[in-house]
Design a protein around this motif. Structure first.
Motif, PDB file in Angstrom:
ATOM      1  N   LEU B 231      12.284  -1.246 -19.411  1.00 36.00           N
ATOM      2  CA  LEU B 231      12.703  -1.621 -20.759  1.00 36.00           C
ATOM      3  C   LEU B 231      14.223  -1.748 -20.791  1.00 36.00           C
ATOM      4  CD1 LEU B 231      11.707  -1.863 -23.794  1.00 36.00           C
ATOM      5  CD2 LEU B 231      12.347   0.544 -24.028  1.00 36.00           C
ATOM      6  N   ILE B 232      14.703  -2.808 -21.427  1.00 33.79           N
ATOM      7  CA  ILE B 232      16.132  -2.936 -21.728  1.00 33.79           C
ATOM      8  C   ILE B 232      16.219  -2.965 -23.247  1.00 33.79           C
ATOM      9  CG2 ILE B 232      18.167  -4.436 -21.577  1.00 33.79           C
ATOM     10  CD1 ILE B 232      17.050  -5.422 -18.862  1.00 33.79           C
ATOM     11  N   ILE B 233      17.027  -2.075 -23.801  1.00 31.89           N
ATOM     12  CA  ILE B 233      17.030  -1.953 -25.263  1.00 31.89           C
ATOM     13  C   ILE B 233      18.471  -1.896 -25.755  1.00 31.89           C
ATOM     14  CG2 ILE B 233      16.721   0.576 -25.139  1.00 31.89           C
ATOM     15  CD1 ILE B 233      14.971   0.248 -27.736  1.00 31.89           C
ATOM     16  N   THR B 234      18.802  -2.795 -26.674  1.00 30.83           N
ATOM     17  CA  THR B 234      20.142  -2.762 -27.258  1.00 30.83           C
ATOM     18  C   THR B 234      20.136  -1.833 -28.477  1.00 30.83           C
ATOM     19  OG1 THR B 234      19.526  -4.873 -28.278  1.00 30.83           O
ATOM     20  CG2 THR B 234      21.054  -4.954 -26.423  1.00 30.83           C
ATOM     21  N   GLY B 235      21.360  -1.499 -28.922  1.00 32.92           N
ATOM     22  CA  GLY B 235      21.497  -0.446 -29.923  1.00 32.92           C
ATOM     23  C   GLY B 235      21.115  -0.868 -31.314  1.00 32.92           C
ATOM     24  N   ASP B 236      21.821  -1.824 -31.858  1.00 32.71           N
ATOM     25  CA  ASP B 236      21.514  -2.188 -33.229  1.00 32.71           C
ATOM     26  C   ASP B 236      21.935  -3.615 -33.515  1.00 32.71           C
ATOM     27  OD1 ASP B 236      24.172  -1.536 -33.039  1.00 32.71           O
ATOM     28  OD2 ASP B 236      24.302  -0.626 -35.016  1.00 32.71           O
TER      29      ASP B 236
END
Lengths: 336, 336
Positions: B231-236
């Motif tokens: 998973l690659i997940i950005t903050g906001d």
């Protein structure tokens, strides 16, 4: 690699990182003070050719960082971190300087203790093997601080004798794993100390107990005595706070009075009508990185404990009736 | 000890520090969202029994830190640093929480990237030998952020569809040298990227290029490909920014779309009428430390790249016509 005993607040660096170059820029008032010959650039006005004081502050910080990097002889693209913060909301001086510098950026905030927090964290990053070269910086500006924290300057409000003047200036240092003096040998990270002071026009009184706490912890943790230092210097307690530090330490049986001074006292002369003395992130920064760094290079001082103090209030916290939480971080600078 | 090649923005930890415990507290709106079962405490209102929203925010951060420490089983006096920051001017949530926690305090600021900055710095401090246990935390509060950055809530201003809702919440993590999963294996420190955006009601568009820059640097420096992550997940970045990240990366020949999401999208359901999604320091914090941490413990994810993004503007910088400087820091979390 570091050596730190659990429960201590102090890190002793086993390979003490070097401060290989520094730069300092000050405003016109500081440029008439007793340390004027130690600064790299003295501005002739508060604007530094920018349209606003905030932009002038950012420019001071950016140019101080560039100047320190240039003096270090390290190519700009080899500087691995810009560790910086300042007094303005959302540390915009540091963030906007980082935008122009293009160096990976770690934003920090410790109010007027920011320079010591930065030097300590910077030393950890170098000693820990995360960087060979990095630049630490901070800034403050009398006009941008007054209008953010107190009153519009145009009002011409009178200030009480306990008030301090925010230093207009910026300081930056390049820290490296190179074997070169002076070194950062210890970092004592402060706890937040709040003795219930509420007067934002008397920061010296509010911050003095935090400085005392950190000095006592540093001496305990490092097993050192004040005599191990040529000089112990607090960040910006000025005349009111400095006296309190001496007295509180004497009550604990620690006498530092023959080797103790304060950056906020050194930066202005008594003739300059700045009330209790100087304050602001730039106060400890330009005195340490301008004056003390050069005197260490000359060998006049070989062991200095710099204890930068910060008042962690905001206008909102004051308006909501909170007292002033304070902090002090100490770094030991030594010629080995 | 770290391994870092000069010129890289990425540190690979040789003894990857462990996240041994986390805690997350959220407000009532987040407590109705799809991740509600992952949070330790859901507030029934915005005040948390305090007189002001700012004090409520501070209390969330303090209690999240205390909760994480309690869960870790480490005696409070063995926690060596509190590394924290938040969105409020002079990071008062963090400073006042530090006052009550009594732990040596390092204040940081990276706007909504603060959690990743803290996890990365915290990992450096542990891996570098400066601490065996420390706690990292951050917070944000819809009401305190709205009145500081935008309009008094009482005005009932309408918000455009690109606007995001600041997450009310706080997250904290205890980082340790213990051999335990999940670990922090990499930290990529961001540069400030500013593509000239000026709309403070469209942070996703402003921040997306910073996320892209950091993701590309991370993959280059670590010699990894997107397939190395579950998973690659950005903050906001929420809905607007997430699409831009996917598109900009595709233009560079990097396709992350089958394993990419954003914390600001996960925290609310589309039925909650929060416009583009969530934002604020707490967004990446509670999603990472509440949801993702627990899913890593279960083994659903074993390698996650968390890329927290921050918009480093202030109301002053906007009023002075500045564009929005943005940053993204990435940390890789892995079960080894």
């Amino acid at each position: 690699m570091a050596l730190k005993k659990l429960g201590n607040q102090t890190v002793k660096f086993q390979n003490p990182p070097s401060i290989i170059a520094t730069a300092s820029i000050v405003g016109p008032v500081e440029g008439q003070g007793p340390l004027k010959d130690y600064f790299d650039l003295i501005l002739s006005d508060f604007n530094f050719q920018e349209k606003t004081w905030e932009k002038a502050e950012k420019r001071m910080l950016k140019e101080a960082a560039e100047m320190a990097i240039k003096k270090s002889g390290v190519p700009g693209n080899q500087i691995e971190y810009f560790v910086a913060g300042d007094l303005l909301n959302q540390i915009i001086s540091a963030s906007f300087a980082a935008r122009e510098l293009g160096i990976p950026f770690l934003g920090i905030y410790g109010a007027c203790s920011t320079m010591a927090e930065g030097l300590g964290l910077g030393a950890m990053l170098v000693d820990g093997g995360y960087a060979d070269y990095l630049v630490v910086g901070t800034s403050s500006h009398f006009c941008s601080a007054e209008r953010q924290y107190r009153f519009p300057l145009e009002l011409g409000n009178q200030r009480p004798p306990t008030a301090q003047r925010t230093v207009t200036g910026a300081g930056a240092a390049v820290i490296s794993s190179k074997n070169q003096n002076p070194r950062i040998t210890y970092m004592t990270t402060g706890k937040v100390i709040d003795m219930g002071e509420v007067n934002p026009n008397d920061m010296g009184t509010a911050m003095a107990p935090a400085a005392v706490d950190t000095i006592v912890k540093h001496l305990e943790d490092s097993n050192r005595s004040p005599e191990d230092y040529d000089l112990i210097i607090t960040g910006d307690l000025a005349s009111v706070g400095k006296d309190i530090v001496e007295r509180l330490l004497k009550e604990k049986g620690i006498d530092i009075s023959d080797r103790y001074t304060d950056c906020g006292l050194l930066i202005y002369s008594p003739q300059q009508d700045v009330h209790a003395g100087g304050s602001g992130c730039a106060c400890a920064a330009v005195v340490t990185l301008g004056y003390l760094f050069k005197e260490m290079q000359k060998g006049r001082y070989n062991r200095i404990l710099v204890v930068a103090t910060g008042a962690l209030l905001s206008t909102t916290s004051v308006q909501q009736g909170e007292t002033i939480p304070c902090i002090a971080h100490a770094v030991a600078l030594e010629n080995l």
